[in-house]
Design a protein around this motif. Sequence first.
Motif, PDB file in Angstrom:
ATOM      1  N   LEU A 138      -8.499  -5.409   6.435  1.00 41.44           N
ATOM      2  CA  LEU A 138      -7.111  -5.836   6.635  1.00 41.44           C
ATOM      3  C   LEU A 138      -6.291  -4.713   7.268  1.00 41.44           C
ATOM      4  O   LEU A 138      -5.522  -4.930   8.214  1.00 41.44           O
ATOM      5  N   LEU A 139      -6.467  -3.498   6.772  1.00 45.76           N
ATOM      6  CA  LEU A 139      -5.697  -2.364   7.275  1.00 45.76           C
ATOM      7  C   LEU A 139      -6.070  -2.006   8.709  1.00 45.76           C
ATOM      8  O   LEU A 139      -5.239  -1.506   9.470  1.00 45.76           O
ATOM      9  N   ASP A 140      -7.313  -2.283   9.089  1.00 47.24           N
ATOM     10  CA  ASP A 140      -7.759  -1.965  10.452  1.00 47.24           C
ATOM     11  C   ASP A 140      -6.964  -2.732  11.499  1.00 47.24           C
ATOM     12  O   ASP A 140      -6.907  -2.299  12.662  1.00 47.24           O
ATOM     13  N   GLU A 141      -6.360  -3.847  11.123  1.00 44.16           N
ATOM     14  CA  GLU A 141      -5.631  -4.662  12.095  1.00 44.16           C
ATOM     15  C   GLU A 141      -4.167  -4.237  12.240  1.00 44.16           C
ATOM     16  O   GLU A 141      -3.437  -4.837  13.028  1.00 44.16           O
ATOM     17  N   LEU A 142      -3.722  -3.244  11.457  1.00 41.30           N
ATOM     18  CA  LEU A 142      -2.344  -2.774  11.567  1.00 41.30           C
ATOM     19  C   LEU A 142      -2.214  -1.805  12.732  1.00 41.30           C
ATOM     20  O   LEU A 142      -3.041  -0.906  12.906  1.00 41.30           O
ATOM     21  N   ASP A 143      -1.163  -1.969  13.515  1.00 38.16           N
ATOM     22  CA  ASP A 143      -0.912  -1.038  14.610  1.00 38.16           C
ATOM     23  C   ASP A 143      -0.454   0.318  14.085  1.00 38.16           C
ATOM     24  O   ASP A 143      -0.887   1.372  14.570  1.00 38.16           O
ATOM     25  N   THR A 144       0.421   0.276  13.078  1.00 33.10           N
ATOM     26  CA  THR A 144       0.970   1.501  12.498  1.00 33.10           C
ATOM     27  C   THR A 144       0.929   1.390  10.982  1.00 33.10           C
ATOM     28  O   THR A 144       1.399   0.384  10.435  1.00 33.10           O
ATOM     29  N   PRO A 145       0.398   2.382  10.276  1.00 37.97           N
ATOM     30  CA  PRO A 145       0.387   2.307   8.814  1.00 37.97           C
ATOM     31  C   PRO A 145       1.817   2.304   8.267  1.00 37.97           C
ATOM     32  O   PRO A 145       2.662   3.087   8.722  1.00 37.97           O
ATOM     33  N   PRO A 146       2.134   1.457   7.316  1.00 41.11           N
ATOM     34  CA  PRO A 146       3.467   1.473   6.709  1.00 41.11           C
ATOM     35  C   PRO A 146       3.625   2.678   5.798  1.00 41.11           C
ATOM     36  O   PRO A 146       2.645   3.261   5.328  1.00 41.11           O
ATOM     37  N   ALA A 147       4.890   3.051   5.540  1.00 43.77           N
ATOM     38  CA  ALA A 147       5.136   4.173   4.630  1.00 43.77           C
ATOM     39  C   ALA A 147       4.723   3.815   3.204  1.00 43.77           C
ATOM     40  O   ALA A 147       4.212   4.661   2.462  1.00 43.77           O
ATOM     41  N   LEU A 148       4.942   2.540   2.829  1.00 38.28           N
ATOM     42  CA  LEU A 148       4.615   2.103   1.467  1.00 38.28           C
ATOM     43  C   LEU A 148       3.942   0.742   1.524  1.00 38.28           C
ATOM     44  O   LEU A 148       4.427  -0.183   2.192  1.00 38.28           O
ATOM     45  N   ILE A 149       2.842   0.620   0.827  1.00 35.94           N
ATOM     46  CA  ILE A 149       2.174  -0.674   0.652  1.00 35.94           C
ATOM     47  C   ILE A 149       2.376  -1.112  -0.786  1.00 35.94           C
ATOM     48  O   ILE A 149       2.126  -0.343  -1.727  1.00 35.94           O
ATOM     49  N   LEU A 150       2.838  -2.348  -0.950  1.00 40.68           N
ATOM     50  CA  LEU A 150       3.049  -2.936  -2.269  1.00 40.68           C
ATOM     51  C   LEU A 150       2.134  -4.153  -2.385  1.00 40.68           C
ATOM     52  O   LEU A 150       2.297  -5.123  -1.647  1.00 40.68           O
ATOM     53  N   THR A 151       1.154  -4.091  -3.263  1.00 36.67           N
ATOM     54  CA  THR A 151       0.291  -5.250  -3.465  1.00 36.67           C
ATOM     55  C   THR A 151       0.878  -6.139  -4.558  1.00 36.67           C
ATOM     56  O   THR A 151       1.463  -5.642  -5.535  1.00 36.67           O
ATOM     57  N   VAL A 152       0.719  -7.436  -4.381  1.00 39.20           N
ATOM     58  CA  VAL A 152       1.146  -8.387  -5.403  1.00 39.20           C
ATOM     59  C   VAL A 152      -0.006  -9.343  -5.673  1.00 39.20           C
ATOM     60  O   VAL A 152      -0.637  -9.847  -4.755  1.00 39.20           O
ATOM     61  N   ASP A 153      -0.310  -9.545  -6.946  1.00 36.40           N
ATOM     62  CA  ASP A 153      -1.386 -10.434  -7.392  1.00 36.40           C
ATOM     63  C   ASP A 153      -2.751  -9.952  -6.899  1.00 36.40           C
ATOM     64  O   ASP A 153      -3.684 -10.729  -6.806  1.00 36.40           O
ATOM     65  N   ASN A 154      -2.878  -8.688  -6.569  1.00 36.57           N
ATOM     66  CA  ASN A 154      -4.172  -8.128  -6.190  1.00 36.57           C
ATOM     67  C   ASN A 154      -4.044  -6.609  -6.197  1.00 36.57           C
ATOM     68  O   ASN A 154      -2.948  -6.072  -6.323  1.00 36.57           O
ATOM     69  N   GLY A 155      -5.151  -5.937  -6.044  1.00 37.76           N
ATOM     70  CA  GLY A 155      -5.137  -4.481  -5.911  1.00 37.76           C
ATOM     71  C   GLY A 155      -5.817  -3.742  -7.037  1.00 37.76           C
ATOM     72  O   GLY A 155      -6.204  -2.583  -6.868  1.00 37.76           O
ATOM     73  N   ILE A 156      -6.000  -4.387  -8.195  1.00 40.44           N
ATOM     74  CA  ILE A 156      -6.544  -3.664  -9.339  1.00 40.44           C
ATOM     75  C   ILE A 156      -8.012  -3.284  -9.121  1.00 40.44           C
ATOM     76  O   ILE A 156      -8.523  -2.354  -9.758  1.00 40.44           O
ATOM     77  N   SER A 157      -8.693  -3.983  -8.201  1.00 39.38           N
ATOM     78  CA  SER A 157     -10.088  -3.653  -7.897  1.00 39.38           C
ATOM     79  C   SER A 157     -10.259  -3.157  -6.462  1.00 39.38           C
ATOM     80  O   SER A 157     -11.385  -3.028  -5.979  1.00 39.38           O
ATOM     81  N   ALA A 158      -9.146  -2.856  -5.783  1.00 40.13           N
ATOM     82  CA  ALA A 158      -9.197  -2.500  -4.356  1.00 40.13           C
ATOM     83  C   ALA A 158      -9.405  -1.012  -4.160  1.00 40.13           C
ATOM     84  O   ALA A 158      -8.606  -0.327  -3.511  1.00 40.13           O
ATOM     85  N   HIS A 159     -10.496  -0.485  -4.671  1.00 40.55           N
ATOM     86  CA  HIS A 159     -10.750   0.949  -4.543  1.00 40.55           C
ATOM     87  C   HIS A 159     -10.848   1.373  -3.077  1.00 40.55           C
ATOM     88  O   HIS A 159     -10.225   2.357  -2.654  1.00 40.55           O
ATOM     89  N   ASP A 160     -11.618   0.630  -2.296  1.00 42.73           N
ATOM     90  CA  ASP A 160     -11.793   1.001  -0.888  1.00 42.73           C
ATOM     91  C   ASP A 160     -10.505   0.796  -0.095  1.00 42.73           C
ATOM     92  O   ASP A 160     -10.151   1.621   0.757  1.00 42.73           O
ATOM     93  N   GLY A 161      -9.802  -0.296  -0.376  1.00 42.14           N
ATOM     94  CA  GLY A 161      -8.557  -0.570   0.345  1.00 42.14           C
ATOM     95  C   GLY A 161      -7.489   0.464   0.054  1.00 42.14           C
ATOM     96  O   GLY A 161      -6.793   0.929   0.965  1.00 42.14           O
TER      97      GLY A 161
END
Length: 603
Positions: A138-161
């Motif tokens: 998902l992140l590979d498709e971003l043109d510019t990384p955001p300053a802050l990423i806020l996950t909602v309803d996911n992320g607790i197992s996103a070690h690689d992300g």
Amino acid sequence: MTAEAKANPEANPRAARLLGVASIRRRQAPDVSDSLAHLNPRLARVLAARGITQAEQLDHRLQAVLPPTGLPDLDEAARLVSDAIERDDSILIVGDFDADGATATALCLRGLRAMGGERVDFLIPDRQRHGYGLSPALLDELDTPPALILTVDNGISAHDGVAAAKAAGSRVVVTDHHLPGDTLPAADAIVNPNRADADFGSTALAGVGVAFYLLAAVRSELDRRGWFATRQRPNLANWLDLVALGTIADVVELDDNNRRLVAQGLSRIRSHACAPGILALFTVAGRDPREARSSDLGFAIGPRLNAAGRLENMRLGVECLLADEAAEARRLASTLDQINRQRRDVEANMLDTVAADLDRAMAGQGDTPPSNPADWVRFDPGFHPGVIGIVAGRLKTRWVRPVFVFAPAEVGSNDGRLKGSGRSILGIHLRDLLVEIDARQPGLIDGFGGHAMAAGLSLERSRLDAFRQAFTQALERHHERLPDGREVITDGPLEAADLHLDFIDALDHHGPWGTGFPEPLFDNTFEVLEKTALKDGKHWRLSVRLLDHPNARPVDAIWFRAPDPLPPGRHWQIAYRPVADSFRGRKRLKLFVETALPVTVSD
């Protein structure tokens, strides 16, 4: 002795098996606390059976919602988000492709923008291209990384992300409600009521509920900084309609706190003080928002929102929830409704495929489950991966057995990768079953996750037969937990005086009802006066009268998805829900039949 008392309850399970319908069992009579003594005795019995012992549990005012005490990392998460708003940093909300994720995404977008966030955007993973949650793909498709990423309803197992986001220079705040693994991802803050170090009073919060608490903490932090001295301070209650929808659609337990959040959201929907997109979804679903119930959110609105994430892209669903203009909301809701119709067609075709397979292999099964557990694992190369969970749930309900349904991991792909979704019954913990299989045969399953009643996994098609065998072996020790058939548990009988709109109003007032706080279901013996087939016999309209009150006025009943044939005779034990049916501005009592069985009545 009354006629009803002469009915033969011992014949109930056998009659149910012969008819292919559910047997009926009444709950054990609960102890009713003195705090409920002022209520109708049948209503008090219903509430006591659902764990209500204090009147305070029925207080649905916003002031009664739990404070955030005990939510780990909440203060740090609020500080990070507030810093980003103050510095005008870019904030990217990464949601999930189900209704909980969509409502949480829309909630945070509306809330953060209302608090002054000028550069807030959202991104929903594509089920096929990115997989679940925050991922490197998902992140590979971003043109510019955001300053802050806020996950909602996911992320607790996103070690690689999370690691990929941090490597790109983004700060990461995770908000989630799913069970954590043995280790947590290296995010800057992780807000989750199910963390091992959490001491919050409601572990049943949905993802949108966790997001709501984060917004409240952000507003408090900005308040402390004097941020709203020259800006309007938003009222978070304005968005409780989103919290209610996501909570019900995600089928989380309706504990006391969740019931308060849902009740507040339903109140806003009934008064039309909600998102135009939600009103539009009610319209396309043919439901009246002025009479909104949790069942409307769970069975009409939620599925239309979920359909986008299953067959298309949930961005469409989020945009519907974000639409401020009624015309745009209606356009998006209409599109979601069309996608949901496609989803139902796909689901029906998949169920027909299962039925045809069984007919060919076993000379017809009907609703009787196949005797071999290997046949509870279904696969067809034409199955759609976005609908396998729904189909597994349908088969689980029909067969009362744990079921897995597999499809190609990507639509139309034949690369050999399969995606599976499972649904289980009480007493058989599905994720524990997968843990056992994985321990016995390491490498058989590529990856899995889930909880007691639902789980997902991936594996190679060449290993499917091995999985079927391992699944059969793992179920051997659970054989005694497999019921003879589907069982409907009721709250017992109602009195004739309860078959009245006033009693239905009292039931509605003491909801909302849902998972962990099930909608009341009653049973009585009725005389069936008339039967009218609807939709070629798929549904039936009945006219019934309480057997013990032969002079009472008949009551209309509807039996959706009735069995063929119907129970014989004219005396039935009917399990039903009393509802207030509206037609042309008038309300009248109607019974929705859950199941019915013939009874023998002596004159």
